[in-house]
Design an enzyme around this catalytic site. Structure first.
Site, PDB file in Angstrom:
ATOM      1  CG  HIS A 187     -51.031 -11.802  35.510  1.00 57.98           C
ATOM      2  ND1 HIS A 187     -50.667 -12.350  34.314  1.00 57.98           N
ATOM      3  CD2 HIS A 187     -50.943 -10.465  35.326  1.00 57.98           C
ATOM      4  CE1 HIS A 187     -50.376 -11.394  33.444  1.00 57.98           C
ATOM      5  NE2 HIS A 187     -50.529 -10.247  34.039  1.00 57.98           N
ATOM      6  NE  ARG A 283     -42.489  -6.405  32.936  1.00 54.08           N
ATOM      7  CZ  ARG A 283     -43.597  -5.907  33.489  1.00 54.08           C
ATOM      8  NH1 ARG A 283     -44.603  -5.532  32.717  1.00 54.08           N
ATOM      9  NH2 ARG A 283     -43.707  -5.780  34.793  1.00 54.08           N
ATOM     10  NE  ARG A 319     -36.747  -5.463  31.577  1.00 55.67           N
ATOM     11  CZ  ARG A 319     -37.561  -6.226  32.295  1.00 55.67           C
ATOM     12  NH1 ARG A 319     -37.572  -6.128  33.617  1.00 55.67           N
ATOM     13  NH2 ARG A 319     -38.397  -7.073  31.708  1.00 55.67           N
ATOM     14  CD  GLU A 409     -33.434  -6.086  37.633  1.00 55.83           C
ATOM     15  OE1 GLU A 409     -34.479  -6.662  37.307  1.00 55.83           O
ATOM     16  OE2 GLU A 409     -32.459  -5.945  36.877  1.00 55.83           O
ATOM     17  CG  ASN A 432     -41.330  -7.541  41.169  1.00 53.48           C
ATOM     18  OD1 ASN A 432     -41.812  -6.979  42.138  1.00 53.48           O
ATOM     19  ND2 ASN A 432     -41.827  -7.432  39.953  1.00 53.48           N
ATOM     20  CG  ASP A 433     -35.478 -10.094  39.255  1.00 53.98           C
ATOM     21  OD1 ASP A 433     -35.688 -11.258  39.636  1.00 53.98           O
ATOM     22  OD2 ASP A 433     -35.560  -9.732  38.074  1.00 53.98           O
ATOM     23  NE  ARG A 443     -40.032 -12.219  40.072  1.00 53.54           N
ATOM     24  CZ  ARG A 443     -39.919 -11.257  39.156  1.00 53.54           C
ATOM     25  NH1 ARG A 443     -38.726 -10.856  38.771  1.00 53.54           N
ATOM     26  NH2 ARG A 443     -40.980 -10.675  38.653  1.00 53.54           N
ATOM     27  CB  CYS A 480     -40.293  -0.177  37.495  1.00 55.42           C
ATOM     28  SG  CYS A 480     -38.759  -1.112  37.340  1.00 55.42           S
TER      29      CYS A 480
END
Length: 566
Positions: A187, A283, A319, A409, A432-433, A443, A480
């Protein structure tokens, strides 16, 4: 003036310099004793304090807007969470703990559960610890840790920054941010970009610096230079971002839909206000977080429809449940504790063990589509093989969801992309993943943030492979992960084959303006240049060089300027 350098990961563009200002570390754990004389009276202290902290955070949210407002509202909701309050009260009554210690332990358990769920939810553990520290401080009668009152402009240096502290920083006083922990998807990174404050995370050694000292922070390259002589002050050029109302496109008119990542009604409102053309990642985990039993299909349908209503007539990619199994959601009985949940039963793998849970969620999503008028697609997380993709697509279509995709991912899904594409209508890359699994680097660890840098050549070369397969099969490829919110990297992603980009709402204008300033040909050239680099710094430099001619005298973003020009 002697200058030495530290290297971190640049997560918010721009270059600034000024005196270092240390942010105090969190308070030490509160004592476990002595036991309160009246446990019921001690437990009764917790709820009023939680409500007061929540009210203060809500008031701060009312003075903010966009991404910062959404973060403050979410943190306020966590502070007033009935489950957290009840758990802490129970610890006081049953174990005789003082209220501060009870809150500390209850919040710690909640944070551990979120970390075990992994991914985006794992990163929200930091929010819970922020709430914990605020409640403990109030109950102990001390000032909560956080950003000090700034009398003059400075560079904040911290182990990590709480999201609620980052959300309403004053860019006129906070020249830049440097943290030892955190990563590109934290964040802190997202909010720094929204506030246009240069930021570097994962900068080892920053906390060892002794004041007074000056820092020169480059949010593009991740370099933090230390001034040990005269301290210069340089604010980043924060010229107003040109207005952007969409739709996303390149300068030669090639459409690139720019979408938002959302996980709540608040996120949805923020995305609409920012001009999102839809949602690239909805999400759904918010429905499950505090549930001791599986939410009913009707409850899920209503919750999803409330978010989807903001996007009537627009595309939304939903998702399905993405959770881990080290400390699974209480109603998921099929998985046992695992030594490495990141490599265990998570994402679609849970759906295959708990087929009823997945089928009920798919039915709820289909119902919410009918209720809201949004144009819904659905995708599964953590898909590794073509067989898994086909299994999910079959179930989703049987539930009445006609457009079905999967998340990319896992590296195996890239290497077998053509086979995976054969069963689905689209794919969406969770950078990210994907980075986490490519580099075997958690991560969540600030010490490994450099490996999770989305400018890593290995990650971009995998995306190039995916893009080539997508062109050959005509399969749409969205991105994304937070990489999509970096305006310079967004051009590279388009050049490598991305047909849409989804990001935090605060990044939409910057990315939209960037893409509108360059042609598809320049994006392709930038993508090819990126594949030649050997490390994140050389990749970025090659991309800057490649697209420098695209602006033709138009104003450049700070991150486009070679270091020698700054």
């Amino acid at each position: 003036m002697a200058v030495t350098g530290l290297q971190g990961v640049g997560v918010s563009a721009g270059r600034a310099a000024g005196p270092m200002v240390r942010v105090a570390d969190p308070l030490p754990p509160p004592e476990s004793g002595p036991a309160p004389a009246d446990p019921a009276e001690e437990a009764a202290r917790i709820r009023p304090v939680a409500e007061a902290v929540a009210a203060e955070l809500s008031a701060r949210a009312g003075r903010a807007d966009g991404e910062p407002r959404a973060v403050l509202e979410t943190t306020a909701a966590m502070a007033a969470d009935p489950a957290l309050i009840a758990s802490a009260e129970t610890l006081v009554v049953q174990r005789g703990l003082p209220a501060p210690r009870a809150v500390y332990e209850a919040a710690g358990t909640f944070a551990d559960d979120l970390r075990a769920l992994g991914g985006y939810l794992g990163e929200r553990a930091r929010d819970v610890l922020d709430v914990r520290d605020r409640l403990v401080a109030e109950l102990s009668g001390v000032r909560p840790p956080g950003v000090p009152v700034l009398e003059a402009p400075g560079v904040l240096v911290a182990r990590d920054l709480a999201p609620a502290d980052t959300a309403d920083l004053d860019p006129a006083l906070v020249l830049a941010l440097v943290t030892e922990e955190g990563g590109p998807t934290s964040h802190t990174a997202i909010l720094a970009r929204a506030l246009r404050i240069p930021a570097v995370v994962g900068c080892r050694g920053a906390l060892e610096l002794a004041e007074p000292v000056g820092l020169i922070v480059d949010g593009d390259t991740g370099l933090v230079q230390v001034q040990t002589g005269e301290i210069s002050v340089q604010a980043v050029d924060r010229a107003a971002e040109p207005s952007w109302t969409g739709p996303g496109h390149t300068s030669d008119g090639d459409p690139i839909p720019l979408l938002a990542n959302v996980g709540s009604v608040t996120d949805a409102a923020t995305a609409v206000a920012a001009g999102a053309e839809g949602v690239g990642l909805f999400r759904t985990e918010f429905c499950y977080l505090d549930a001791e039993t599986e939410p009913t299909e009707a409850a899920q349908r209503a919750a999803y429809a409330e978010v989807l209503a903001a996007f009537a007539g627009l595309p939304v990619v939903v998702r399905t449940l993405d959770a881990g199994s080290d400390k699974p959601l209480p109603f998921l009985s099929g998985s046992s504790a695992e030594p490495n949940p990141a490599l265990g039963v998570r994402g679609l793998r849970i759906g295959r063990e708990e087929v009823g849970v997945l089928d009920r969620q798919l039915a709820a999503i289909a119902g919410a589509q009918a209720d809201s008028g949004a144009s819904v697609s659905v995708m599964a997380p953590m898909v590794a093989t073509a067989e898994e993709a086909d299994w999910f697509a079959t179930r989703a279509r049987a539930a009445g969801l006609n457009r079905v995709g999967v998340m990319i991912e896992v590296p195996a899904a890239v290497l077998t992309a053509q086979e995976v594409f054969g069963s689905v209508d689209f794919v969406s890359v969770g950078t990210n993943d994907l980075a986490q699994y490519v580099f075997a680097a958690d991560r969540m660890l600030g010490s490994l943030a450099g490996l999770n840098d989305p400018w890593q050549p290995a990650l971009l070369r995998l995306l190039a492979l995916l893009g080539r397969a997508a062109r050959e099969t005509g399969t749409p490829v969205g991105v994304c992960g937070e990489a999509a919110g970096d305006p310079l990297l967004a051009a590279v992603l388009v050049g490598l084959g991305a047909t849409s980009l989804s990001m935090a709402a605060g990044s939409l204008a910057s990315v939209g303006n960037r893409l509108a300033s360059i042609s598809r040909a320049h994006c392709i050239a930038a993508g090819q240049a990126a594949l030649l680099g050997t490390d994140p710094a050389s990749v970025r430099a090659a991309v800057v060089e490649s697209i420098s001619a695209a602006f033709d005298g138009a104003p450049r973003h700070e991150g486009d300027r070679p270091a020698a020009e700054r």
